[in-house]
Design a protein around this motif. Structure first.
Motif, PDB file in Angstrom:
ATOM      1  N   SER A  50       0.824  -1.200   0.000  1.00 54.98           N
ATOM      2  CA  SER A  50       0.000   0.000   0.000  1.00 54.98           C
ATOM      3  C   SER A  50       0.863   1.257   0.000  1.00 54.98           C
ATOM      4  N   HIS A  51       1.913   1.248   0.790  1.00 57.10           N
ATOM      5  CA  HIS A  51       2.821   2.396   0.872  1.00 57.10           C
ATOM      6  C   HIS A  51       3.463   2.674  -0.483  1.00 57.10           C
ATOM      7  N   ASN A  52       3.994   1.637  -1.112  1.00 57.90           N
ATOM      8  CA  ASN A  52       4.648   1.811  -2.411  1.00 57.90           C
ATOM      9  C   ASN A  52       3.640   2.210  -3.493  1.00 57.90           C
ATOM     10  N   ARG A  53       2.415   1.690  -3.402  1.00 58.32           N
ATOM     11  CA  ARG A  53       1.372   2.069  -4.357  1.00 58.32           C
ATOM     12  C   ARG A  53       1.054   3.560  -4.242  1.00 58.32           C
ATOM     13  N   LYS A  54       0.974   4.067  -3.007  1.00 59.67           N
ATOM     14  CA  LYS A  54       0.694   5.488  -2.801  1.00 59.67           C
ATOM     15  C   LYS A  54       1.819   6.359  -3.356  1.00 59.67           C
ATOM     16  N   LEU A  55       3.053   5.950  -3.154  1.00 59.27           N
ATOM     17  CA  LEU A  55       4.183   6.713  -3.692  1.00 59.27           C
ATOM     18  C   LEU A  55       4.151   6.757  -5.213  1.00 59.27           C
ATOM     19  N   LYS A  56       3.867   5.611  -5.809  1.00 62.12           N
ATOM     20  CA  LYS A  56       3.801   5.535  -7.272  1.00 62.12           C
ATOM     21  C   LYS A  56       2.658   6.395  -7.797  1.00 62.12           C
ATOM     22  N   ALA A  57       1.504   6.335  -7.134  1.00 64.81           N
ATOM     23  CA  ALA A  57       0.351   7.130  -7.559  1.00 64.81           C
ATOM     24  C   ALA A  57       0.654   8.613  -7.436  1.00 64.81           C
ATOM     25  N   MET A  58       1.375   9.003  -6.404  1.00 64.28           N
ATOM     26  CA  MET A  58       1.734  10.411  -6.244  1.00 64.28           C
ATOM     27  C   MET A  58       2.653  10.885  -7.362  1.00 64.28           C
ATOM     28  N   ARG A  59       3.647  10.067  -7.701  1.00 64.52           N
ATOM     29  CA  ARG A  59       4.556  10.432  -8.800  1.00 64.52           C
ATOM     30  C   ARG A  59       3.784  10.566 -10.105  1.00 64.52           C
ATOM     31  N   LEU A  60       2.875   9.644 -10.352  1.00 66.91           N
ATOM     32  CA  LEU A  60       2.080   9.702 -11.578  1.00 66.91           C
ATOM     33  C   LEU A  60       1.137  10.909 -11.588  1.00 66.91           C
ATOM     34  N   ALA A  61       0.500  11.207 -10.473  1.00 64.06           N
ATOM     35  CA  ALA A  61      -0.411  12.349 -10.407  1.00 64.06           C
ATOM     36  C   ALA A  61       0.353  13.652 -10.653  1.00 64.06           C
ATOM     37  N   ILE A  62       1.538  13.781 -10.102  1.00 65.36           N
ATOM     38  CA  ILE A  62       2.344  14.983 -10.319  1.00 65.36           C
ATOM     39  C   ILE A  62       2.729  15.099 -11.788  1.00 65.36           C
ATOM     40  N   ALA A  63       3.133  13.992 -12.402  1.00 70.10           N
ATOM     41  CA  ALA A  63       3.510  14.015 -13.814  1.00 70.10           C
ATOM     42  C   ALA A  63       2.316  14.377 -14.690  1.00 70.10           C
ATOM     43  N   LEU A  64       1.144  13.861 -14.366  1.00 71.93           N
ATOM     44  CA  LEU A  64      -0.058  14.190 -15.146  1.00 71.93           C
ATOM     45  C   LEU A  64      -0.425  15.664 -14.988  1.00 71.93           C
ATOM     46  N   LEU A  65      -0.345  16.173 -13.781  1.00 71.83           N
ATOM     47  CA  LEU A  65      -0.647  17.584 -13.563  1.00 71.83           C
ATOM     48  C   LEU A  65       0.340  18.470 -14.320  1.00 71.83           C
ATOM     49  N   ASP A  66       1.589  18.056 -14.382  1.00 74.19           N
ATOM     50  CA  ASP A  66       2.594  18.825 -15.126  1.00 74.19           C
ATOM     51  C   ASP A  66       2.306  18.854 -16.617  1.00 74.19           C
ATOM     52  N   THR A  67       1.635  17.823 -17.124  1.00 70.24           N
ATOM     53  CA  THR A  67       1.323  17.779 -18.552  1.00 70.24           C
ATOM     54  C   THR A  67      -0.029  18.413 -18.878  1.00 70.24           C
ATOM     55  N   GLY A  68      -0.739  18.905 -17.871  1.00 73.88           N
ATOM     56  CA  GLY A  68      -1.993  19.595 -18.129  1.00 73.88           C
ATOM     57  C   GLY A  68      -3.234  18.768 -17.902  1.00 73.88           C
ATOM     58  N   VAL A  69      -3.125  17.623 -17.297  1.00 74.77           N
ATOM     59  CA  VAL A  69      -4.293  16.795 -16.981  1.00 74.77           C
ATOM     60  C   VAL A  69      -4.764  17.196 -15.587  1.00 74.77           C
ATOM     61  N   TYR A  70      -5.874  17.943 -15.537  1.00 77.77           N
ATOM     62  CA  TYR A  70      -6.361  18.458 -14.263  1.00 77.77           C
ATOM     63  C   TYR A  70      -7.692  17.859 -13.829  1.00 77.77           C
ATOM     64  N   ARG A  71      -8.329  17.082 -14.694  1.00 79.67           N
ATOM     65  CA  ARG A  71      -9.627  16.497 -14.370  1.00 79.67           C
ATOM     66  C   ARG A  71      -9.543  14.994 -14.542  1.00 79.67           C
ATOM     67  N   THR A  72     -10.335  14.292 -13.766  1.00 75.11           N
ATOM     68  CA  THR A  72     -10.293  12.837 -13.806  1.00 75.11           C
ATOM     69  C   THR A  72     -10.769  12.294 -15.147  1.00 75.11           C
ATOM     70  N   GLU A  73     -11.631  13.046 -15.841  1.00 80.91           N
ATOM     71  CA  GLU A  73     -12.112  12.594 -17.148  1.00 80.91           C
ATOM     72  C   GLU A  73     -10.984  12.593 -18.183  1.00 80.91           C
ATOM     73  N   GLN A  74      -9.943  13.373 -17.921  1.00 81.19           N
ATOM     74  CA  GLN A  74      -8.806  13.448 -18.836  1.00 81.19           C
ATOM     75  C   GLN A  74      -7.772  12.361 -18.556  1.00 81.19           C
ATOM     76  N   ALA A  75      -8.010  11.532 -17.545  1.00 78.21           N
ATOM     77  CA  ALA A  75      -7.003  10.557 -17.132  1.00 78.21           C
ATOM     78  C   ALA A  75      -7.532   9.131 -17.162  1.00 78.21           C
ATOM     79  N   PRO A  76      -7.794   8.580 -18.343  1.00 79.70           N
ATOM     80  CA  PRO A  76      -8.133   7.144 -18.387  1.00 79.70           C
ATOM     81  C   PRO A  76      -6.877   6.313 -18.116  1.00 79.70           C
ATOM     82  N   ASN A  77      -7.082   5.032 -17.923  1.00 81.41           N
ATOM     83  CA  ASN A  77      -5.949   4.141 -17.624  1.00 81.41           C
ATOM     84  C   ASN A  77      -4.867   4.231 -18.689  1.00 81.41           C
ATOM     85  N   SER A  78      -5.255   4.352 -19.946  1.00 81.75           N
ATOM     86  CA  SER A  78      -4.255   4.392 -21.015  1.00 81.75           C
ATOM     87  C   SER A  78      -3.354   5.617 -20.897  1.00 81.75           C
TER      88      SER A  78
END
Length: 108
Positions: A50-78
């Motif tokens: 769970s700890h490692n999953r949270k860290l990975k999710a945080m890194r991914l969320a930061i990277a997505l926000l940096d690319t302009g993905v600000y809404r959940t509809e813009q972030a499908p699994n792909s």
């Protein structure tokens, strides 16, 4: 009147006043990387996962926000998996993708 009566002062070259060395930008020391501390021992395996999953999710969320993905509809699994490949981490599971979307949603 003679010209010598109105004597001109000899001209000397003007020297600028001494200046101290000023910089317009303060010197910034580069950040030292944080020293990694070992995870606490004695926890159940699920805690580490769970700890490692949270860290990975945080890194991914930061990277997505940096690319302009600000809404959940813009972030499908792909999109999340493509971002993971771009930043050099293993493709996330469906659970991690849901966690990434929840971090983006809660970060309003």
């Amino acid at each position: 009147m003679a010209v010598s009566a109105i004597a001109k002062k000899p001209t000397t070259p003007q020297t600028p006043p001494p200046t101290t060395k000023h910089t317009t930008k303060p010197t910034i020391e580069p950040f030292e990387p944080l020293k990694k501390k070992p995870l606490p021992t004695g926890q159940p395996r699920e805690w580490y996962e769970s700890h490692n999953r949270k860290l990975k999710a945080m890194r991914l969320a930061i990277a997505l926000l940096d690319t302009g993905v600000y809404r959940t509809e813009q972030a499908p699994n792909s999109t999340i998996r493509t971002t993971a490949a771009r930043i050099g981490i293993h493709p996330p599971s469906n659970t991690t993708c849901r966690l990434v979307r929840s971090l983006i949603r809660d970060g309003r």
